[in-house]
Design a protein around this motif. Structure first.
Motif, PDB file in Angstrom:
ATOM      1  N   GLY A 174       0.813  -1.206   0.000  1.00  0.00           N
ATOM      2  CA  GLY A 174       0.000   0.000   0.000  1.00  0.00           C
ATOM      3  C   GLY A 174       0.849   1.259   0.000  1.00  0.00           C
ATOM      4  N   PRO A 175       0.318   2.381   0.520  1.00  0.00           N
ATOM      5  CA  PRO A 175      -0.904   2.440   1.302  1.00  0.00           C
ATOM      6  C   PRO A 175      -2.167   2.364   0.462  1.00  0.00           C
ATOM      7  CG  PRO A 175       0.032   4.631   1.088  1.00  0.00           C
ATOM      8  CD  PRO A 175       1.003   3.687   0.446  1.00  0.00           C
ATOM      9  N   LEU A 176      -3.211   1.768   1.079  1.00  0.00           N
ATOM     10  CA  LEU A 176      -4.530   1.743   0.503  1.00  0.00           C
ATOM     11  C   LEU A 176      -5.323   2.845   1.181  1.00  0.00           C
ATOM     12  CD1 LEU A 176      -6.816   0.350  -1.143  1.00  0.00           C
ATOM     13  CD2 LEU A 176      -7.235  -1.074   0.881  1.00  0.00           C
ATOM     14  N   SER A 177      -5.801   3.776   0.383  1.00  0.00           N
ATOM     15  CA  SER A 177      -6.514   4.910   0.942  1.00  0.00           C
ATOM     16  C   SER A 177      -7.980   4.838   0.541  1.00  0.00           C
ATOM     17  CB  SER A 177      -5.886   6.219   0.446  1.00  0.00           C
ATOM     18  OG  SER A 177      -6.521   7.330   1.022  1.00  0.00           O
ATOM     19  N   VAL A 178      -8.883   4.893   1.529  1.00  0.00           N
ATOM     20  CA  VAL A 178     -10.318   4.862   1.256  1.00  0.00           C
ATOM     21  C   VAL A 178     -10.992   5.976   2.055  1.00  0.00           C
ATOM     22  CG1 VAL A 178     -10.318   2.379   0.815  1.00  0.00           C
ATOM     23  CG2 VAL A 178     -10.898   3.228   3.093  1.00  0.00           C
ATOM     24  N   PRO A 179     -12.104   6.505   1.551  1.00  0.00           N
ATOM     25  CA  PRO A 179     -12.828   7.503   2.336  1.00  0.00           C
ATOM     26  C   PRO A 179     -13.636   6.833   3.444  1.00  0.00           C
ATOM     27  CG  PRO A 179     -13.940   7.118   0.252  1.00  0.00           C
ATOM     28  CD  PRO A 179     -12.679   6.296   0.222  1.00  0.00           C
ATOM     29  N   GLU A 180     -13.878   7.595   4.485  1.00  0.00           N
ATOM     30  CA  GLU A 180     -14.695   7.108   5.594  1.00  0.00           C
ATOM     31  C   GLU A 180     -16.046   6.624   5.075  1.00  0.00           C
ATOM     32  OE1 GLU A 180     -15.110  10.003   8.669  1.00  0.00           O
ATOM     33  OE2 GLU A 180     -16.406   8.741   9.914  1.00  0.00           O
ATOM     34  N   GLY A 181     -16.454   5.436   5.574  1.00  0.00           N
ATOM     35  CA  GLY A 181     -17.731   4.868   5.168  1.00  0.00           C
ATOM     36  C   GLY A 181     -17.638   3.907   3.992  1.00  0.00           C
ATOM     37  N   ALA A 182     -16.517   3.878   3.311  1.00  0.00           N
ATOM     38  CA  ALA A 182     -16.336   3.006   2.147  1.00  0.00           C
ATOM     39  C   ALA A 182     -15.937   1.601   2.589  1.00  0.00           C
ATOM     40  CB  ALA A 182     -15.276   3.593   1.218  1.00  0.00           C
ATOM     41  N   ILE A 183     -15.902   0.694   1.614  1.00  0.00           N
ATOM     42  CA  ILE A 183     -15.412  -0.666   1.859  1.00  0.00           C
ATOM     43  C   ILE A 183     -13.923  -0.725   1.517  1.00  0.00           C
ATOM     44  CG2 ILE A 183     -15.558  -3.093   1.157  1.00  0.00           C
ATOM     45  CD1 ILE A 183     -18.519  -2.633   0.549  1.00  0.00           C
ATOM     46  N   ALA A 184     -13.132  -1.229   2.453  1.00  0.00           N
ATOM     47  CA  ALA A 184     -11.707  -1.455   2.198  1.00  0.00           C
ATOM     48  C   ALA A 184     -11.511  -2.927   1.897  1.00  0.00           C
ATOM     49  CB  ALA A 184     -10.873  -1.035   3.401  1.00  0.00           C
ATOM     50  N   SER A 185     -10.760  -3.221   0.850  1.00  0.00           N
ATOM     51  CA  SER A 185     -10.510  -4.604   0.439  1.00  0.00           C
ATOM     52  C   SER A 185      -9.010  -4.879   0.470  1.00  0.00           C
ATOM     53  CB  SER A 185     -11.057  -4.823  -0.979  1.00  0.00           C
ATOM     54  OG  SER A 185     -10.774  -6.146  -1.412  1.00  0.00           O
ATOM     55  N   LEU A 186      -8.635  -5.830   1.296  1.00  0.00           N
ATOM     56  CA  LEU A 186      -7.222  -6.167   1.488  1.00  0.00           C
ATOM     57  C   LEU A 186      -6.999  -7.602   1.018  1.00  0.00           C
ATOM     58  CD1 LEU A 186      -7.329  -4.751   5.078  1.00  0.00           C
ATOM     59  CD2 LEU A 186      -6.081  -3.694   3.211  1.00  0.00           C
ATOM     60  N   ASN A 187      -5.895  -7.828   0.316  1.00  0.00           N
ATOM     61  CA  ASN A 187      -5.675  -9.117  -0.314  1.00  0.00           C
ATOM     62  C   ASN A 187      -4.352  -9.740   0.099  1.00  0.00           C
ATOM     63  OD1 ASN A 187      -8.055  -8.696  -1.936  1.00  0.00           O
ATOM     64  ND2 ASN A 187      -6.835  -7.247  -3.129  1.00  0.00           N
ATOM     65  N   CYS A 188      -4.292 -11.055  -0.025  1.00  0.00           N
ATOM     66  CA  CYS A 188      -3.121 -11.808   0.419  1.00  0.00           C
ATOM     67  C   CYS A 188      -3.053 -13.099  -0.392  1.00  0.00           C
ATOM     68  CB  CYS A 188      -3.290 -12.104   1.915  1.00  0.00           C
ATOM     69  SG  CYS A 188      -2.141 -13.274   2.640  1.00  0.00           S
ATOM     70  N   THR A 189      -1.871 -13.471  -0.833  1.00  0.00           N
ATOM     71  CA  THR A 189      -1.677 -14.778  -1.460  1.00  0.00           C
ATOM     72  C   THR A 189      -0.599 -15.524  -0.690  1.00  0.00           C
ATOM     73  OG1 THR A 189      -0.034 -13.883  -3.002  1.00  0.00           O
ATOM     74  CG2 THR A 189      -2.318 -13.976  -3.759  1.00  0.00           C
ATOM     75  N   TYR A 190      -0.679 -16.855  -0.749  1.00  0.00           N
ATOM     76  CA  TYR A 190       0.277 -17.675  -0.012  1.00  0.00           C
ATOM     77  C   TYR A 190       0.786 -18.784  -0.908  1.00  0.00           C
ATOM     78  CZ  TYR A 190      -3.837 -20.650   0.637  1.00  0.00           C
ATOM     79  OH  TYR A 190      -4.955 -21.423   0.425  1.00  0.00           O
ATOM     80  N   SER A 191       1.965 -19.280  -0.598  1.00  0.00           N
ATOM     81  CA  SER A 191       2.613 -20.214  -1.515  1.00  0.00           C
ATOM     82  C   SER A 191       2.414 -21.681  -1.138  1.00  0.00           C
ATOM     83  CB  SER A 191       4.115 -19.918  -1.581  1.00  0.00           C
ATOM     84  OG  SER A 191       4.716 -20.132  -0.316  1.00  0.00           O
ATOM     85  N   ASP A 192       2.209 -21.961   0.167  1.00  0.00           N
ATOM     86  CA  ASP A 192       2.146 -23.347   0.604  1.00  0.00           C
ATOM     87  C   ASP A 192       0.727 -23.888   0.440  1.00  0.00           C
ATOM     88  OD1 ASP A 192       2.421 -25.827   1.747  1.00  0.00           O
ATOM     89  OD2 ASP A 192       3.285 -25.099   3.626  1.00  0.00           O
ATOM     90  N   ARG A 193       0.530 -24.759  -0.527  1.00  0.00           N
ATOM     91  CA  ARG A 193      -0.804 -25.225  -0.883  1.00  0.00           C
ATOM     92  C   ARG A 193      -1.471 -26.000   0.251  1.00  0.00           C
ATOM     93  NH1 ARG A 193      -3.718 -25.497  -5.387  1.00  0.00           N
ATOM     94  NH2 ARG A 193      -2.085 -24.526  -6.632  1.00  0.00           N
ATOM     95  N   VAL A 194      -0.683 -26.583   1.152  1.00  0.00           N
ATOM     96  CA  VAL A 194      -1.291 -27.410   2.202  1.00  0.00           C
ATOM     97  C   VAL A 194      -1.695 -26.599   3.439  1.00  0.00           C
ATOM     98  CG1 VAL A 194      -0.043 -29.447   1.436  1.00  0.00           C
ATOM     99  CG2 VAL A 194       0.908 -28.046   3.274  1.00  0.00           C
ATOM    100  N   SER A 195      -1.448 -25.287   3.428  1.00  0.00           N
ATOM    101  CA  SER A 195      -1.827 -24.452   4.570  1.00  0.00           C
ATOM    102  C   SER A 195      -3.324 -24.558   4.818  1.00  0.00           C
ATOM    103  CB  SER A 195      -1.448 -22.995   4.329  1.00  0.00           C
ATOM    104  OG  SER A 195      -0.052 -22.863   4.178  1.00  0.00           O
TER     105      SER A 195
END
Lengths: 111, 114
Positions: free
Chosen positions: B9-30
């Motif tokens: 980021g930074p991810l900037s959103v206005p008050e009242g909006a929806i914030a969407s945060l993302n993540c990917t991972y490498s270990d398939r068995v997690s």
């Protein structure tokens, strides 16, 4: 609600000195951990402790590190001969089996 | 090397909006996935855990997991300035001998503007 506590909140030491960081995990938790976070970097796993012994450790946790549970409540991390690169926030954590609760951290500064 | 990746980021959103945060991972068995919130100079605080595919809602927070795509997300509805923090994605390493050993992403800094 019970919390993990840590002392001191800030420790300043000279390179080569030994430091002991102290933690009181949540009493009914089974696993205890130390993590660290170098400023601006990821939180990193150091070591886990279960049934009064180390159950797993990372490659960071070399011979200069040790952990101990000297009594029924305290959990300590000892760094025998500190290096400049040991400067970081050290977080103690514990878990009842799902999710990990972190203490407030000890900021270690090595000069 | 097991990795957890987040956009810093930074991810900037206005008050009242929806914030969407993302993540990917490498270990398939997690099998266990967590979102932590970390205010500057403070310790990570657990806000959501998710273990199976789909959505999990808790108040204004919704965690979403897609194991096939190795993707976890966090939605924050009605974002408030007090939500401004760094959000850490963490993945539990299955196959290890204990629970609670987590691999963390770098974190996404969220700024909610009044």
């Amino acid at each position: 609600e019970p919390e993990v506590t840590q002392t001191p909140s800030h420790q300043v030491t000279q390179m080569g000195q030994e430091v002991i960081l102290r933690c009181v995990p949540i009493s009914n938790h089974l696993y205890f951990y130390w993590y660290r976070q170098i400023l601006g970097q990821k939180v990193e796993f150091l070591v886990s402790f279960y049934n009064n012994e180390i159950s797993e450790k990372s490659e960071i946790f070399d011979d200069q590190f040790s952990v101990e549970r000297p009594d029924g409540s305290n959990f300590t991390l000892k760094i025998r001969s500190t290096k400049l690169e040991d400067s970081a926030m050290y977080f103690c954590a514990s878990t009842p089996g799902t999710g990990v609760d972190f203490g407030p951290g000890t900021r270690l500064t090595v000069l | 090397q097991k990795e957890v990746e987040q956009n810093s980021g930074p991810l900037s959103v206005p008050e009242g909006a929806i914030a969407s945060l993302n993540c990917t991972y490498s270990d398939r068995v997690s099998q266990s996935f967590f979102w932590y919130r970390q205010y500057s100079g403070k310790s990570p605080e657990l806000i959501m855990s998710i273990y199976s595919n789909g959505d999990k809602e808790d108040g204004r927070f919704t965690a979403q997991l897609n194991k096939a795509s190795q993707y976890v997300s966090l939605l924050i509805r009605d974002s408030q300035p007090s939500d401004s923090a760094t959000y850490l994605c963490a993945v539990g390493l299955d196959g290890s001998s204990n629970t609670g050993k987590l691999i963390f992403g770098q974190g996404t800094t969220l700024q909610v503007k009044p």
